[in-house]
Design a protein around this motif. Structure first.
Motif, PDB file in Angstrom:
ATOM      1  N   GLY A  80     -36.673  28.182  -8.714  1.00 42.59           N
ATOM      2  CA  GLY A  80     -37.114  27.789  -7.385  1.00 42.59           C
ATOM      3  C   GLY A  80     -38.155  28.724  -6.790  1.00 42.59           C
ATOM      4  O   GLY A  80     -38.611  28.507  -5.657  1.00 42.59           O
ATOM      5  N   GLY A  81     -38.523  29.777  -7.536  1.00 43.06           N
ATOM      6  CA  GLY A  81     -39.552  30.694  -7.068  1.00 43.06           C
ATOM      7  C   GLY A  81     -39.045  31.836  -6.216  1.00 43.06           C
ATOM      8  O   GLY A  81     -39.845  32.621  -5.688  1.00 43.06           O
ATOM      9  N   GLY A  82     -37.727  31.972  -6.093  1.00 45.84           N
ATOM     10  CA  GLY A  82     -37.168  33.030  -5.258  1.00 45.84           C
ATOM     11  C   GLY A  82     -36.973  34.351  -5.952  1.00 45.84           C
ATOM     12  O   GLY A  82     -36.621  35.355  -5.315  1.00 45.84           O
ATOM     13  N   ALA A  83     -37.155  34.393  -7.272  1.00 38.30           N
ATOM     14  CA  ALA A  83     -37.032  35.628  -8.041  1.00 38.30           C
ATOM     15  C   ALA A  83     -37.848  35.478  -9.315  1.00 38.30           C
ATOM     16  O   ALA A  83     -38.279  34.368  -9.672  1.00 38.30           O
ATOM     17  N   ASP A  84     -38.064  36.588 -10.003  1.00 38.16           N
ATOM     18  CA  ASP A  84     -38.871  36.595 -11.224  1.00 38.16           C
ATOM     19  C   ASP A  84     -38.014  36.686 -12.489  1.00 38.16           C
ATOM     20  O   ASP A  84     -38.358  36.089 -13.507  1.00 38.16           O
ATOM     21  N   PHE A  85     -36.926  37.453 -12.420  1.00 37.75           N
ATOM     22  CA  PHE A  85     -36.030  37.642 -13.555  1.00 37.75           C
ATOM     23  C   PHE A  85     -34.640  37.142 -13.177  1.00 37.75           C
ATOM     24  O   PHE A  85     -34.190  37.359 -12.053  1.00 37.75           O
ATOM     25  N   ALA A  86     -33.957  36.518 -14.127  1.00 35.53           N
ATOM     26  CA  ALA A  86     -32.574  36.091 -13.915  1.00 35.53           C
ATOM     27  C   ALA A  86     -31.677  36.715 -14.970  1.00 35.53           C
ATOM     28  O   ALA A  86     -32.043  36.780 -16.147  1.00 35.53           O
ATOM     29  N   THR A  87     -30.509  37.199 -14.554  1.00 36.45           N
ATOM     30  CA  THR A  87     -29.457  37.505 -15.507  1.00 36.45           C
ATOM     31  C   THR A  87     -28.578  36.261 -15.564  1.00 36.45           C
ATOM     32  O   THR A  87     -28.096  35.789 -14.534  1.00 36.45           O
ATOM     33  N   THR A  88     -28.395  35.712 -16.752  1.00 32.56           N
ATOM     34  CA  THR A  88     -27.708  34.429 -16.842  1.00 32.56           C
ATOM     35  C   THR A  88     -27.072  34.238 -18.209  1.00 32.56           C
ATOM     36  O   THR A  88     -27.506  34.842 -19.199  1.00 32.56           O
ATOM     37  N   ALA A  89     -26.051  33.414 -18.252  1.00 29.68           N
ATOM     38  CA  ALA A  89     -25.380  33.093 -19.501  1.00 29.68           C
ATOM     39  C   ALA A  89     -26.075  31.914 -20.174  1.00 29.68           C
ATOM     40  O   ALA A  89     -27.064  31.370 -19.668  1.00 29.68           O
ATOM     41  N   GLU A  90     -25.524  31.495 -21.301  1.00 28.92           N
ATOM     42  CA  GLU A  90     -26.177  30.449 -22.083  1.00 28.92           C
ATOM     43  C   GLU A  90     -26.037  29.054 -21.475  1.00 28.92           C
ATOM     44  O   GLU A  90     -26.900  28.199 -21.684  1.00 28.92           O
ATOM     45  N   ALA A  91     -24.986  28.809 -20.704  1.00 24.98           N
ATOM     46  CA  ALA A  91     -24.789  27.461 -20.160  1.00 24.98           C
ATOM     47  C   ALA A  91     -25.944  27.038 -19.247  1.00 24.98           C
ATOM     48  O   ALA A  91     -26.492  25.939 -19.414  1.00 24.98           O
ATOM     49  N   PRO A  92     -26.351  27.851 -18.269  1.00 22.72           N
ATOM     50  CA  PRO A  92     -27.506  27.458 -17.450  1.00 22.72           C
ATOM     51  C   PRO A  92     -28.791  27.351 -18.274  1.00 22.72           C
ATOM     52  O   PRO A  92     -29.669  26.543 -17.950  1.00 22.72           O
ATOM     53  N   VAL A  93     -28.904  28.165 -19.331  1.00 23.07           N
ATOM     54  CA  VAL A  93     -30.099  28.120 -20.170  1.00 23.07           C
ATOM     55  C   VAL A  93     -30.197  26.780 -20.887  1.00 23.07           C
ATOM     56  O   VAL A  93     -31.263  26.147 -20.924  1.00 23.07           O
ATOM     57  N   LEU A 287     -26.582  28.947 -28.261  1.00 29.66           N
ATOM     58  CA  LEU A 287     -27.384  27.980 -27.518  1.00 29.66           C
ATOM     59  C   LEU A 287     -27.285  26.586 -28.134  1.00 29.66           C
ATOM     60  O   LEU A 287     -27.128  25.577 -27.421  1.00 29.66           O
ATOM     61  N   LYS A 288     -27.346  26.511 -29.457  1.00 30.92           N
ATOM     62  CA  LYS A 288     -27.251  25.221 -30.127  1.00 30.92           C
ATOM     63  C   LYS A 288     -25.859  24.606 -29.943  1.00 30.92           C
ATOM     64  O   LYS A 288     -25.724  23.391 -29.753  1.00 30.92           O
ATOM     65  N   THR A 289     -24.831  25.455 -29.996  1.00 28.68           N
ATOM     66  CA  THR A 289     -23.467  24.972 -29.804  1.00 28.68           C
ATOM     67  C   THR A 289     -23.289  24.403 -28.401  1.00 28.68           C
ATOM     68  O   THR A 289     -22.669  23.347 -28.206  1.00 28.68           O
ATOM     69  N   HIS A 290     -23.848  25.087 -27.422  1.00 30.67           N
ATOM     70  CA  HIS A 290     -23.773  24.617 -26.041  1.00 30.67           C
ATOM     71  C   HIS A 290     -24.490  23.295 -25.870  1.00 30.67           C
ATOM     72  O   HIS A 290     -23.984  22.377 -25.208  1.00 30.67           O
ATOM     73  N   ALA A 291     -25.674  23.199 -26.453  1.00 34.56           N
ATOM     74  CA  ALA A 291     -26.438  21.962 -26.332  1.00 34.56           C
ATOM     75  C   ALA A 291     -25.695  20.804 -26.997  1.00 34.56           C
ATOM     76  O   ALA A 291     -25.670  19.685 -26.466  1.00 34.56           O
ATOM     77  N   ALA A 292     -25.068  21.076 -28.141  1.00 39.58           N
ATOM     78  CA  ALA A 292     -24.291  20.042 -28.830  1.00 39.58           C
ATOM     79  C   ALA A 292     -23.123  19.593 -27.961  1.00 39.58           C
ATOM     80  O   ALA A 292     -22.800  18.396 -27.891  1.00 39.58           O
ATOM     81  N   TRP A 293     -22.480  20.553 -27.281  1.00 34.10           N
ATOM     82  CA  TRP A 293     -21.380  20.213 -26.377  1.00 34.10           C
ATOM     83  C   TRP A 293     -21.870  19.327 -25.243  1.00 34.10           C
ATOM     84  O   TRP A 293     -21.212  18.348 -24.878  1.00 34.10           O
TER      85      TRP A 293
END
Length: 332
Positions: A80-93, A287-293
């Motif tokens: 959304g443009g409110g930050a430049d870097f995110a710490t995040t897990a694979e699900a949001p990715v 990442l592939k496992t998550h996408a498959a899910w």
């Protein structure tokens, strides 16, 4: 985009050593500003250490930090443009990749198990005892995928339980009020529940069932426009990793203070966290496992298909700093 980015980062191969060596360069030059959306928990330990110990500044960065309670909120803030870097897990990715959002996954920095806390009054002793219970999770995060994996391991489906979508900070109050029987999430929320509820909260043994990675993600446009900042940011995390491993006692102090945890509570789960800046096959497989899910459960945007994660994982910045940290298999 990828070839342009790779060329930009090739310039930094020759200068990468400056990012690690203690020098007056960072103080002599104007600091480069960037904004970090951070999930405030031990999973963001390397970023917390880099900020608290002045490592970002040493590397020439002025990082402003906004704290959130989930990686999904962090990545949404970046998109959304409110930050430049995110710490995040694979699900949001995986969600962002399947929505064809222009993200660049530049490094993993930690992995650890998600956990289940149960109310003692619910009488949950084994995974199978979850049948008929009210289980809280956080939609769109690793908590949701973990819950699916947990139910499958218990021989159950979502129809056998009542799933309640809550933010992590809402789970403890809900359990204290008796409105849920269990919740699935990450630390420090599990430790906080044990601290608050004492014998009224009992962790369910799910060790080794599901490990969540925690990572650094930016947008493709930000990476292309700011290769120096991304390189310095990753160098800071690498330096923070070295300091953390050399000074575990002080690292526990720093992270406990930042997250509001008691030192002894963090110390008791310290070995749960594996801190390592890298891009490896474990990340790609996850990442592939998550996408498959997501494809299997219909938890994806209309018309989505398996993403090409080689276009999401950008190896050039980390490889320029330390090629040994990039151990992905065959790459295009």
């Amino acid at each position: 985009m990828r070839s342009t980015t790779a060329l930009r980062f090739a310039v930094f191969v020759l200068s990468a050593s400056f990012l690690f060596a203690p020098s007056e360069r960072a103080t002599a030059e104007e600091l480069l500003k960037a904004r970090l959306a951070q999930n405030l928990g031990p999973i963001s330990g390397l970023a917390i250490v880099a900020h608290a110990k002045g490592i970002f500044a040493k590397q020439g960065l002025d990082i402003s930090v906004s704290n959130f309670t989930s990686g999904k909120q962090c990545l949404d803030t970046v998109l959304g443009g409110g930050a430049d870097f995110a710490t995040t897990a694979e699900a949001p990715v995986t969600a962002a990749a399947m929505a064809q959002q222009p993200i660049a996954f530049v490094a993993g920095m930690e992995y650890s198990d998600l956990k289940t806390m149960t109310a003692a009054s619910a009488g949950i002793k084994t995974k199978a005892d979850l049948r008929g219970k009210r289980i809280a999770f956080t939609a769109g995060t690793g908590s949701e995928v973990y819950t699916s994996v947990l139910l499958k391991a218990a021989g159950l489906t979502s129809k056998d339980v009542t799933l309640v979508n809550l933010r992590p900070q809402e789970m403890l109050p809900a359990m204290a009020a008796g409105s849920i029987d269990a919740f699935d999430t990450w630390e420090p929320h599990v430790a906080n529940a044990k601290k608050a509820l004492g014998e009224g909260a009992i962790p369910l043994d799910t060790k080794g069932l599901y490990s969540e990675t925690f990572n650094i993600v930016v947008t493709q446009s930000y990476l292309a426009a700011n290769p120096a900042i991304v390189s310095k940011f990753l160098a800071s995390l690498i330096e923070a990793e070295g300091w953390l491993k050399a000074n575990p006692g002080e690292a526990i102090d720093v992270i406990a203070a930042a997250t509001g945890m008691k030192r002894d509570e963090l110390a008791s789960i310290w070995t749960d966290y594996v801190y390592h800046v890298r891009l490896d096959d474990r990340i790609l497989t996850t990442l592939k496992t998550h996408a498959a899910w997501r494809l299997e459960t219909g938890n994806h945007p209309p018309g989505a298909s398996m993403p090409d994660f080689t276009k999401v994982l950008v190896t050039a910045p980390l490889k320029a700093l330390d090629s040994a940290r990039v151990t992905l298999g065959a790459r295009p």
